[in-house]
Structures are given as structure tokens and as C-alpha cells.
Design an enzyme around this catalytic site. Structure first.
Site, PDB file in Angstrom:
ATOM      1  N   ASP A  88       0.846  -1.192   0.000  1.00 23.99           N
ATOM      2  CA  ASP A  88       0.000   0.000   0.000  1.00 23.99           C
ATOM      3  C   ASP A  88       0.885   1.248   0.000  1.00 23.99           C
ATOM      4  OD1 ASP A  88      -2.310  -1.578   0.150  1.00 23.99           O
ATOM      5  OD2 ASP A  88      -2.083  -1.758   2.315  1.00 23.99           O
ATOM      6  N   ASP A  90       0.973   5.210   0.372  1.00 29.46           N
ATOM      7  CA  ASP A  90       0.298   6.420   0.820  1.00 29.46           C
ATOM      8  C   ASP A  90       1.205   7.614   0.585  1.00 29.46           C
ATOM      9  OD1 ASP A  90      -1.813   4.853   1.666  1.00 29.46           O
ATOM     10  OD2 ASP A  90      -1.047   4.667   3.707  1.00 29.46           O
ATOM     11  N   ASP A 169       0.950   7.640  14.327  1.00 29.55           N
ATOM     12  CA  ASP A 169       0.807   6.799  15.506  1.00 29.55           C
ATOM     13  C   ASP A 169       2.120   6.225  16.023  1.00 29.55           C
ATOM     14  OD1 ASP A 169       1.092   5.182  13.306  1.00 29.55           O
ATOM     15  OD2 ASP A 169      -0.855   4.194  13.486  1.00 29.55           O
TER      16      ASP A 169
END
Length: 469
Positions: A88, A90, A169
Site C-alpha cells: 500500500d 500512501d 501513531d
């Protein structure tokens, strides 16, 4: 005199060296206390454009060509540094969502809580986010909003890349790959944590978990997937704050359930969730059943082991089967209670299934595309023991038979029911027509039978027709 001069020189040198080191350390921080990044040049890291999808590169280059900052960020960089193939991609930028939307016709704005842009290239979607800043008191609720408990309800404050990094995070996810010079910007010492395989939250863990309790699930997911250890300060608050997950919408938690258990590390994830008291926040009735029956936990672990193996072998898996396994013990328990109250077996099973699902929907949503097959798998558990006549053939042709058969084997493996029925169905599937008929005859049934014979219908005698003379 020479010794005195040497002593004075040494003191001065030490003093100057200390001041120099102090100034170097201070220079690593911005006036506002933000840490400057460690810049890792291209020659010192393994991330290559060959490992980046063409779609992601198109987004990066177009943003860069339009004068905006453009970085790959998060899991793709983390995985590349670990020697894993990134999946993925991003993108983070200083362009606002509206500016990104103007650059890409094939994009759309999504989200209220976090406004982001999805840029679509065929079936591939590149997620583009704007650098986020820290919410201030002067921001309206439509830009930034937080509940009384600290939960972030809306977070659309734009900021610098330094602020954006500290809003992420975990340290290992605060790594930014620059398309301008192919360097990596490390804002939170994430590269070091990757080397030591440590998962560490950025900022105060209590505050970060209260902002978004799903971070507790993400901590477990990443630790299981990457074989990392949670740092002590990241781990400590989870036991106490686990109930905060009850604030999260069921639809969002269902998405997290898929990420937790459908990535090939389900068994380890389940054990970690149970250890920290998080599994019961997702599946409370399943956790209660495990406390009452030892086979309930063994069934879940067997189902996860089976699913992990199928994923490792690149075979298809479905959430419907896992959900059926997770919730079977509660269904069986409720069914037994209803039968003891005098309800017949099949209606008791159907009523128990409805009760369990109704409670589960308060915690995680279950889309119909998974809920209906899950019910079929449960109802077939009552049909599998019925093998007389044509029933075995009819059950074998059911579209959910294979999943129901797999659950039956796991129930036997877990010790809920004695072994034997699973072996019979295994032989029935593998045997030819002659062997199948022999197996059915051993159960006391006649495969040629069409069920109870109908009594011959009595023909009514016709009355003689009367004629007039």
C-alpha cells in the site's frame, strides 16, 4: 607552568566541547520543540523506485512538478526497510485536498473525520493526505473537534511535515521518502526502532489511545505482523483503556477485524488481543463462551490456524467462515438453553443464531454478504448428521457445504463433539457412487429411497349413470 597551562587548556577545551555538543543537540529541535528529521540519503537505504508502483510514482511526480512537497509515508517505507515488498502506497503532501483534487481528474474527496483524497488508477487507489497540524482552541468544530473523553471526532488542521510526523501513531510509520532527492526523513527515530524491532507510540500513550482507541488494535496488528515487541510505555495503558473501543462505530471495527485476522497472522493476533483484554471488546459473547467451555477457545485457534495456512498457500479465505467459528460456541450454548426449555432443535438453532448476531452487531457490523453464508454454515451443522436417503447427496450439493464440513472437522478437533462424522463425510466426498451408496446404507438408510412411500390413492367408484326410458 607548562602543567598549569595544560590544565587550563584542558578545562577550556572540555568546556567548549560541552557547549558545542549542547548546541548540536539543541539544533536538532525547532524553536517550538519539534525534532528535526534525520536525513538518510539514497546511498544509505534500500528503498528503490523499482519497488514503488507506477501509480504512486505518477502522483508523486505530478505533485512535485506542481511545486508541492511529495513524500511516500508510512507502511510502505517501513516494509521496504524490513526487506518486505511494499504493497500500500500512501502519499503525504503540503497540498490541500482541494488542490490535489484539481491536479487529478481521477480522484475524489472522502471522509469527514479525516479528509483525504483517493486517486484511482484502474483497480489501484493511491491515498493522498495533507500534512496535519495540532488543533488549536481557535479552530471551529468543522475543522477540529474532540469529545470530552479525548476522542478525536474531526481532525482537518493543516500543518508542516514536522507536525504531521508527530501526529502519526508509531515511530516506524513516521518515515517519509522524498521524491525530490530519494532520501528518507526520519522524524521519530523510527529507523532505529525498525533495527531493534520495537513498536513505539509517538507521544504520550494514554493521550494517543484516548484520541483514537483503534490504535490499540493497530499496535497488536503491527506487532503480530512484523514480529515486533511493544515498548513498555506503549503496552502499559492497553489493559486499562481497552473498554474505550466500545466508543468506536461497529462498521469501523469490522474493517479492523478484517485487517486483524485476514492477513495471515491471525493466531498470534488472537492471542495478543486476548492477552490485553481487547478480543472481548470485539467479540464479547465469544469471550464469555471461552470462559465456560475449553473447546470454544480451541475451536477459534484451530480456525485461525487453518486460515493462516490457507493464506500462506495463496488459497482463498472468507470472513464468513471465521465469523462462523468465532461465534459458534455462543450459538451452541444458546441453542442448548432453548432446547432445554422445550423448543425443537432446528427452531432453537435459528433463534440462537439470531440472538447472537443481534448482540454482535452492537460491537462489529456484519455485512449481509458475510452474514448470510455464516448462517448457512451454522444451519448445515444440524443437517450434516442426517445422512439417510437422498439427504446426504442434497447436503453435499449445498453451496456452503465445504465451509460447513471444515467447521465440523474443527469442532471435532476442538473436542466439542466426538470424532467420526467428519471421517464419514470425508469418505463420502472421496468415494465413487458405489462407495457413497455403501456409506449411506451403513447409516441405516437406503440411497434409492425417495422418502416414505405415499399410500395409493383410493379410486372412487363411479355411480352407474341413470337413464330414463
Amino acid at each position: 607552568m607548562f602543567n598549569g597551562f595544560t590544565h587550563c587548556l584542558s578545562n577550556d577545551l572540555l568546556h567548549n566541547l560541552g557547549e558545542h555538543l549542547k548546541s548540536l543537540l539543541e539544533s536538532k529541535k525547532h524553536p517550538e520543540g519539534e525534532q528535526k528529521p534525520r536525513i538518510i540519503p539514497r546511498a544509505e537505504h534500500p528503498v528503490s523506485r523499482q519497488h514503488i508502483s507506477d501509480a504512486a510514482l505518477k502522483v508523486l511526480y505530478r505533485l512535485d512538478g506542481a511545486g508541492f512537497d511529495a513524500f511516500l509515508v508510512g507502511g510502505c517505507i517501513r516494509d521496504a526497510l524490513l526487506g518486505l515488498m511494499p504493497k500500500d502506497f500512501d502519499v503525504a503532501t503540503n497540498a490541500t485536498p482541494e488542490q490535489v483534487r484539481e491536479l487529478f481528474r481521477n480522484s475524489r474527496l472522502i471522509g469527514r473525520r479525516f479528509r483525504i483524497v483517493h486517486v484511482r488508477f484502474g483497480r489501484e487507489v493511491i491515498e493522498v493526505t495533507t500534512f496535519r497540524g495540532k488543533p488549536q482552541d481557535e479552530h471551529d468544530n468543522h475543522i477540529a473537534q474532540q469529545s470530552d473523553a479525548g476522542l478525536l471526532l474531526r481532525d482537518n488542521v493543516w500543518g508542516s511535515i514536522e507536525e504531521d510526523a508527530l501526529r502519526r501513531d508509531f515511530t516506524v510509520n513516521a518515515l517519509y521518502y522524498s521524491i525530490a532527492d530519494f532520501s528518507i526523513h526520519d522524524f521519530a527515530d523510527g529507523a532505529h526502532d525498525i533495527e531493534t524491532r520495537t513498536l513505539r507510540l509517538i507521544g504520550d500513550p494514554q493521550t494517543r489511545y484516548r484520541e483514537d482507541p483503534v490504535r490499540m488494535l493497530r499496535a497488536v496488528r503491527f506487532a503480530s505482523k512484523l514480529d515486533f515487541t511493544l515498548s513498555p510505555e506503549t503496552e502499559a495503558p492497553i489493559y486499562e483503556l481497552a473498554p474505550l473501543l466500545l466508543q468506536i462505530p461497529p462498521a469501523r471495527l469490522f474493517d479492523e477485524v478484517l485487517k486483524l485476522f485476514m492477513a495471515g497472522h491471525g493466531l498470534m493476533t488472537f492471542r495478543m488481543l486476548s492477552h490485553y483484554g481487547l478480543f472481548g471488546m470485539l467479540f464479547p459473547e465469544a469471550e464469555e463462551a471461552m470462559a465456560d467451555a475449553a473447546w470454544a477457545e480451541q475451536l477459534i485457534e484451530a480456525a485461525l490456524t487453518n486460515t493462516d495456512k490457507r493464506i500462506a498457500d495463496s488459497r482463498p479465505v472468507t470472513p464468513a467462515f471465521l465469523l462462523a467459528a468465532f461465534l459458534w460456541a455462543p450459538v451452541a450454548h444458546r441453542q442448548a438453553q432453548l432446547e432445554s426449555d422445550g423448543m425443537p432443535a432446528i427452531p432453537a438453532l435459528q433463534a440462537a443464531a439470531q440472538q447472537v448476531i443481534s448482540r454482535q452487531l452492537q460491537h462489529t457490523s456484519i455485512p449481509k454478504r458475510f452474514g448470510m453464508p455464516m448462517r448457512d454454515i451454522w444451519e448445515l451443522q444440524a443437517r450434516l448428521p442426517q445422512r439417510h436417503g437422498k439427504r446426504a447427496f442434497q447436503t453435499r450439493e449445498h453451496p456452503r457445504f465445504r465451509a460447513a464440513y471444515d467447521l465440523l472437522l474443527l469442532r471435532e478437533q476442538a473436542g466439542e463433539i466426538p470424532r467420526g462424522l467428519g471421517d464419514w463425510w470425508t469418505a463420502f466426498q472421496d468415494g465413487d457412487e458405489h462407495e457413497q451408496r455403501r456409506l449411506i446404507q451403513k447409516t441405516g438408510g437406503d440411497p434409492a429411497s425417495q422418502g416414505p412411500k405415499k399410500k395409493p390413492r383410493k379410486r372412487r367408484r363411479r355411480k352407474p349413470r341413470q337413464t330414463t326410458e
